[in-house]
Design a protein around this motif. Structure first.
Motif, short mmCIF file in Angstrom:
data_model
loop_
_atom_site.label_atom_id
_atom_site.label_comp_id
_atom_site.label_asym_id
_atom_site.label_seq_id
_atom_site.Cartn_x
_atom_site.Cartn_y
_atom_site.Cartn_z
N SER A 267 0.83 -1.14 -0.08
CA SER A 267 0.12 0.12 0.03
C SER A 267 0.87 1.38 -0.02
O SER A 267 1.89 1.44 0.86
CB SER A 267 -0.89 0.25 1.26
OG SER A 267 -1.96 -1.17 1.26
N SER B 169 -8.17 -2.20 -10.81
CA SER B 169 -6.93 -1.50 -10.49
C SER B 169 -6.86 -0.20 -11.03
O SER B 169 -7.47 0.01 -12.21
CB SER B 169 -5.76 -2.40 -10.67
OG SER B 169 -5.73 -2.81 -12.01
N GLU C 116 -1.37 3.07 -12.11
CA GLU C 116 -0.16 3.19 -11.21
C GLU C 116 0.10 1.68 -10.34
O GLU C 116 1.08 1.20 -10.29
CB GLU C 116 -0.38 4.16 -10.21
CG GLU C 116 0.72 4.34 -9.00
CD GLU C 116 1.59 5.41 -9.64
OE1 GLU C 116 2.69 5.72 -8.88
OE2 GLU C 116 1.69 5.89 -10.96
N GLU C 117 -1.00 1.06 -10.00
CA GLU C 117 -0.89 -0.31 -9.35
C GLU C 117 -0.41 -1.28 -10.55
O GLU C 117 0.54 -2.13 -9.91
CB GLU C 117 -2.28 -0.75 -8.76
CG GLU C 117 -2.73 0.41 -7.67
CD GLU C 117 -4.37 0.43 -7.23
OE1 GLU C 117 -4.64 1.12 -6.46
OE2 GLU C 117 -5.06 0.07 -8.06
N THR D 218 0.44 -7.24 -5.42
CA THR D 218 -0.90 -6.72 -5.66
C THR D 218 -0.50 -5.45 -4.89
O THR D 218 -0.05 -5.30 -3.74
CB THR D 218 -1.82 -7.59 -4.85
OG1 THR D 218 -3.17 -6.83 -5.02
CG2 THR D 218 -1.82 -7.73 -3.26
N ALA D 219 -1.09 -4.28 -5.37
CA ALA D 219 -0.80 -2.89 -4.84
C ALA D 219 -1.97 -1.92 -4.60
O ALA D 219 -2.88 -2.31 -5.64
CB ALA D 219 0.19 -2.21 -5.88
N THR D 220 -2.03 -1.22 -3.75
CA THR D 220 -3.14 -0.12 -3.63
C THR D 220 -2.35 1.22 -3.64
O THR D 220 -1.58 1.25 -2.46
CB THR D 220 -3.86 -0.53 -2.33
OG1 THR D 220 -4.62 -1.70 -2.56
CG2 THR D 220 -5.23 0.71 -2.33
N CYS D 221 -2.62 1.99 -4.40
CA CYS D 221 -1.80 3.28 -4.48
C CYS D 221 -2.94 4.47 -4.16
O CYS D 221 -3.65 4.59 -4.57
CB CYS D 221 -1.25 3.58 -5.86
SG CYS D 221 0.11 2.27 -6.46
N GLU E 153 5.69 3.72 1.69
CA GLU E 153 5.10 2.38 1.20
C GLU E 153 5.08 1.32 2.59
O GLU E 153 5.98 1.13 3.19
CB GLU E 153 5.84 1.51 0.14
CG GLU E 153 5.79 2.60 -1.10
CD GLU E 153 6.73 2.00 -2.33
OE1 GLU E 153 6.52 2.64 -3.38
OE2 GLU E 153 7.65 1.07 -1.96
#
Length: 340
Positions: free
Chosen positions: A154, A209, A212-213, A231-234, A245
């Motif tokens: 994140s 998504s 950016e993610e 897996t990302a949350t931006c 981060e």
């Protein structure tokens, strides 16, 4: 003997940082040209103790120049980077245009320095996304020891990631809150950024998504290991400079937090500040102007057999952009051009 260096986009936040860092790191420059769009023609910028006037990117002849650092966005890069590359000038591009091109190396010098050797296919080297750059600096030494299976990240990304317009928007919105008669409005962000957070950076994709993610996923695989699941949350946050981060890592092998701390202390580009006490960690405001990627809050994840949590902070205008580009130029010089 040094290099003939071009900085394209020299009047922007990243371009100015590139000039600062070239001077700070004593990059061997014999001659330097600073380029901008026609509307910024003649604008003065600083390079060490020198003041330089910008030249027109549209008419500049790259013939005879060694390295061009591009910080002009994908549109102008698409037009001018191939022109520079065809003239024999190696382009180091900060935009997203070439990052996913299989014929263009995507390089973070602390992580995959030998990848610069692939520059010759197009005479272009890509700089990764700011959020990816600092993350892979922290992940690579841990991956070498215990092999990473999965990363959950994140991000808390500063408004400078949106350029000068993002910085101005945060400043003006904050002033307007304290002086409601200002009636300030902006279209930089879809919602108010002052005293708020926005879980939305770049455009939305079909799977829900954001781009950016997606960048963090694709770039981590290209730079470190295609088998790592990410897996990302931006999230955009009301901070002027410095991305943070929170990263959860699952390894194939067990890695003790104490060993991880020792590995990161010795890793290139990393600075561990990790005391389990009030203030024993790094926040964005403390990383501004620094070259390092700071790592704090290193601890075991008790919900996984082989898991760790870490907190990573870096100056996104430096390691996330300008510094990494200059480091690529240094690596290219050391491994290929060998002039300095």
């Amino acid at each position: 003997m040094g290099y003939k260096v071009v900085v394209a986009g020299a009047t922007g936040n990243v371009g100015r940082e590139m000039l600062n860092i070239l001077a700070e790191r004593h990059f061997p420059v014999d001659e330097i040209a600073v380029l901008a769009s026609r509307k910024s023609l003649g604008t003065e910028v600083s390079f060490g103790d020198k003041t330089l006037k910008t030249q027109d990117l549209d008419t500049f002849d790259f013939t005879g120049w060694d390295i061009a650092l591009f910080a002009v966005g994908s549109g102008p890069t698409k037009k001018y980077a191939p022109k520079a590359a065809a003239s024999g000038c190696v382009v180091i591009d900060n935009s997203s245009l070439y990052r996913y091109d299989p014929d263009v190396p995507l390089v973070v010098p602390e992580v995959n320095p030998d990848a610069v050797l692939g520059y010759a296919k197009k005479n272009i080297i890509a700089n990764p996304n700011c959020s990816t750059a600092q993350m892979v600096v922290a992940l690579k030494p841990l991956h070498d020891r215990a092999k990473i299976k999965r990363v959950v990240v994140s991000t808390y990304q500063s408004v400078s990631g949106s350029g000068k317009a993002g910085i101005d928007t945060l400043w003006d919105e904050t002033k307007a809150i304290y002086n409601p008669t200002d009636n300030y409005s902006s279209d930089v962000y879809p919602k108010q950024i002052a005293f708020n957070v926005i879980p939305h950076i770049d455009v939305f994709l079909e799977d829900g998504s954001t781009k950016e993610e997606w960048k963090m996923v694709a770039e981590t695989k290209k730079i470190i290991d295609k088998n790592i699941k990410v897996t990302a949350t931006c999230v955009r946050v009301p901070v002027f400079v410095g991305h943070s981060e929170a990263i959860n890592i699952e390894f194939e092998d067990f890695l003790d937090e104490a060993e991880a701390r020792d590995i990161l202390r010795e890793a290139p580009g990393c600075m561990v500040i990790d005391k389990r006490e009030d203030g024993g960690y790094v926040t964005p405001i403390e990383c501004v102007g620094d070259f390092a990627t700071f790592i704090s809050r290193i601890r075991q994840d008790s919900t996984l057999d082989n898991g760790l949590n870490i907190w990573v902070v870096s100056d996104n205008l430096r390691k996330g952009a300008a510094l990494n580009a200059v480091q690529i130029a240094e690596t290219l010089g050391a491994k290929v051009l060998k002039k300095g």
